[in-house]
Design an enzyme around this catalytic site. Structure first.
Site, PDB file in Angstrom:
ATOM      1  N   ASP A  73       0.819  -1.218   0.000  1.00 41.66           N
ATOM      2  CA  ASP A  73       0.000   0.000   0.000  1.00 41.66           C
ATOM      3  C   ASP A  73       0.853   1.269   0.000  1.00 41.66           C
ATOM      4  O   ASP A  73       1.988   1.269   0.450  1.00 41.66           O
ATOM      5  CB  ASP A  73      -0.927   0.016   1.230  1.00 41.66           C
ATOM      6  CG  ASP A  73      -0.151  -0.094   2.535  1.00 41.66           C
ATOM      7  OD1 ASP A  73       0.840  -0.846   2.575  1.00 41.66           O
ATOM      8  OD2 ASP A  73      -0.522   0.587   3.504  1.00 41.66           O
ATOM      9  N   GLU A  74       0.258   2.329  -0.506  1.00 41.59           N
ATOM     10  CA  GLU A  74       0.783   3.696  -0.402  1.00 41.59           C
ATOM     11  C   GLU A  74       2.265   3.822  -0.771  1.00 41.59           C
ATOM     12  O   GLU A  74       3.024   4.515  -0.091  1.00 41.59           O
ATOM     13  CB  GLU A  74       0.556   4.230   1.031  1.00 41.59           C
ATOM     14  CG  GLU A  74      -0.914   4.336   1.361  1.00 41.59           C
ATOM     15  CD  GLU A  74      -1.181   4.757   2.805  1.00 41.59           C
ATOM     16  OE1 GLU A  74      -1.973   5.698   2.980  1.00 41.59           O
ATOM     17  OE2 GLU A  74      -0.623   4.153   3.744  1.00 41.59           O
TER      18      GLU A  74
HETATM   19  C1  ACM Z   1      -3.711   1.314   4.454  1.00 42.11           C
HETATM   20  O1  ACM Z   1      -4.559   1.808   5.203  1.00 42.11           O
HETATM   21  N1  ACM Z   1      -2.661   2.021   4.068  1.00 42.11           N
HETATM   22  C2  ACM Z   1      -3.826  -0.050   3.978  1.00 42.11           C
END
Ligand code: ACM
Length: 477
Positions: free
Chosen positions: A291-292
């Site tokens: 993620d991110e």
């Molecule tokens: C997330 O909340 N970055 C998975």
């Protein structure tokens, strides 16, 4: 009217009561004895009675496994409470475990105040989804083994079967890796706000896994990559990670660093870390994060996800990744975890990958209940009261996605603002009770008004379990 949470598939009241006393025994066939002993312990605590394991079947609570009841699946059970006996049957041990949780909830919240008795009833109970999870972020703040065990006990009471541990992030690395000792020794020393760090030794992690398995909960460990890796980058300069910051990090920004996609050492690191993790984890899943990754160029990110999946798949485990991983090519059996970007979750589904539903607007339990909640976050610009966590359908939340691809639901607790078990309780409960029912009870068997009534009856139960829950004004406590 029962007050069970999650509501069972079917429930019928019968006449009379099964009264428990010092004479009441538990009966189980010999081959079930070790399990029966463990189940007896939790029932004894709930009933405040000795409940010895015996052969006799009248005046007893009898456990049995049945070979030929295909309606029950791996987790279902039948329960018949009659004035003379209680009969609990399941096809698999997990079903017996869930039946015992139901019996605990059918007993009075405080058995010392009244002689314990259970109103006669007949239940057939089978969960809707195979994935009924919670997540705890032990990276932003560290939660010691005892705190994790306490959460596991809370989850078991509400029939959850998955605990996802977010083990690494920018603010801390929480698992001993023997081939890279600095990860835990150095990377484990920090936490958000400069609060105390910590990490699990491999023995401690194995103890969490064992404790969870005894309660039919599978641990899903996450090592988040290629971003959310500042603790690893700071601990191991040889990784040549790329970051806006040097050294350990105690703030709450995201996406400011990345593993070095072009260095071979990165892939040796992944092989070593996930190799050790797989050896320690009997469950079938490893979570690779993803993620991110705002500091990883798009093409690099796609190459990285492809290669990381190849390496982790070599361990024999099935991969889980946050929805962003669908920007690249997912392996056919990789499971995507939906949290925010519906288009990416849909992309995963369009290629046939299964989904875990963790929509941030419904089940991110670190989001505040309302504007005055003292803990938690509000970046979603939508508060999550109990009804918000309850009133949604995981199979319908992503329009256009085949319901057959939805594995179930998982409620994350991110801990930037949450540092103690009591604070975690306050954000989890009572919303985790709502999520339990979202995961277990068929949609047509759920109704907010009825849930409110049942949840009110759980106030004394939550208190008896020592849970510091939020007294939501939506609930007639
Ligand atoms: C997330 O909340 N970055 C998975």
């Amino acid at each position: 009217m029962h007050t069970l949470i999650p509501a069972p598939l079917s429930f019928r009241s019968e006449s009379g009561q099964f009264r428990l006393s010092a004479e009441t025994s538990l009966c189980a066939p010999d081959d079930l004895r070790p399990l029966a002993e463990r189940l007896a312990a939790s029932l004894r605590a709930a009933a405040g009675l000795p409940l010895p394991l015996r052969e006799k079947t009248t005046g007893a609570i009898c456990l049995a496994l049945t070979e030929d009841d295909s309606a029950l699946g791996d987790e279902g059970y039948r329960l018949e409470v009659r004035p003379e006996t209680v009969k609990l049957t399941a096809a698999r041990p997990a079903g017996l475990f869930y039946g015992i949780q139901t019996l605990r909830q059918l007993l009075p919240p405080d058995p010392r105040s009244v002689p314990p008795a259970i109103d006669a009833c007949t239940l057939l109970d089978v969960p809707r989804f195979p994935w009924r999870g919670a997540m705890l972020d032990v990276a932003r703040h560290f939660f010691p083994v005892e705190a994790v065990k306490r959460l596991i006990d809370q989850m078991a009471f509400y029939k959850f079967n998955i605990l996802h541990l977010h083990l690494t992030d920018d603010q801390g690395w929480r698992l001993e890796i023997k081939s890279w000792p600095k990860l835990a020794e150095v990377g484990g020393s920090s936490a958000t706000r400069g609060d105390p760090g910590g990490y699990y030794t491999q023995e401690e992690y194995a103890e969490i896994v064992r404790y969870a398995a005894e309660r039919f909960i599978t641990i899903v460990p996450e090592i988040d990559m290629p971003s959310h890796t500042q603790a690893a980058i700071a601990a191991c300069p040889e990784l040549k990670g790329i970051s806006k910051y040097s050294g350990l990090y105690t703030g709450t920004e995201v996406g400011f660093c990345t593993l070095n996609i072009h260095e071979e050492i990165t892939y040796r690191f992944i092989e070593d870390v996930f190799g050790e993790l797989a050896a320690l984890t009997p469950g079938p899943y490893l979570h690779i994060g993803g993620d991110e990754a705002h500091s990883t160029p798009e093409a690099d990110y796609q190459n990285f996800i492809a290669r990381a999946q190849q390496i982790v798949r070599q361990t024999g485990k099935q991969i889980i990744a946050w929805e962003e991983a669908a920007k690249g090519q997912l392996l056919p059996d990789t499971i995507a975890q939906y949290w925010w970007q519906a288009d990416l979750a849909r992309r995963a589904a369009a290629s046939g990958n299964r989904l875990i539903m963790s929509p941030a607007t419904q089940v991110y339990l670190d989001i505040k209940y309302n504007a005055s909640t003292p803990l938690g976050q509000d970046w979603t610009q939508k508060y999550i009261e109990v009804q918000d966590a309850y009133d949604w359908d995981p199979a319908a939340a992503l329009e256009g996605v085949d319901a057959a691809l939805i594995l179930g639901v998982e409620a994350p607790l991110w801990t930037e603002t949450i540092a103690t078990p009591q604070e975690a309780d306050f954000m989890y409960f009572p919303r985790l009770c709502a999520v339990a029912e979202v995961g277990w009870t068929p949609q047509e068997g759920r109704a907010w008004e009825d849930f409110r009534r049942r949840l009110a009856a759980h106030g004394p139960r939550l208190e008896a379990l020592g849970i510091n829950y939020y007294r939501s004004p939506q609930i007639p406590w």
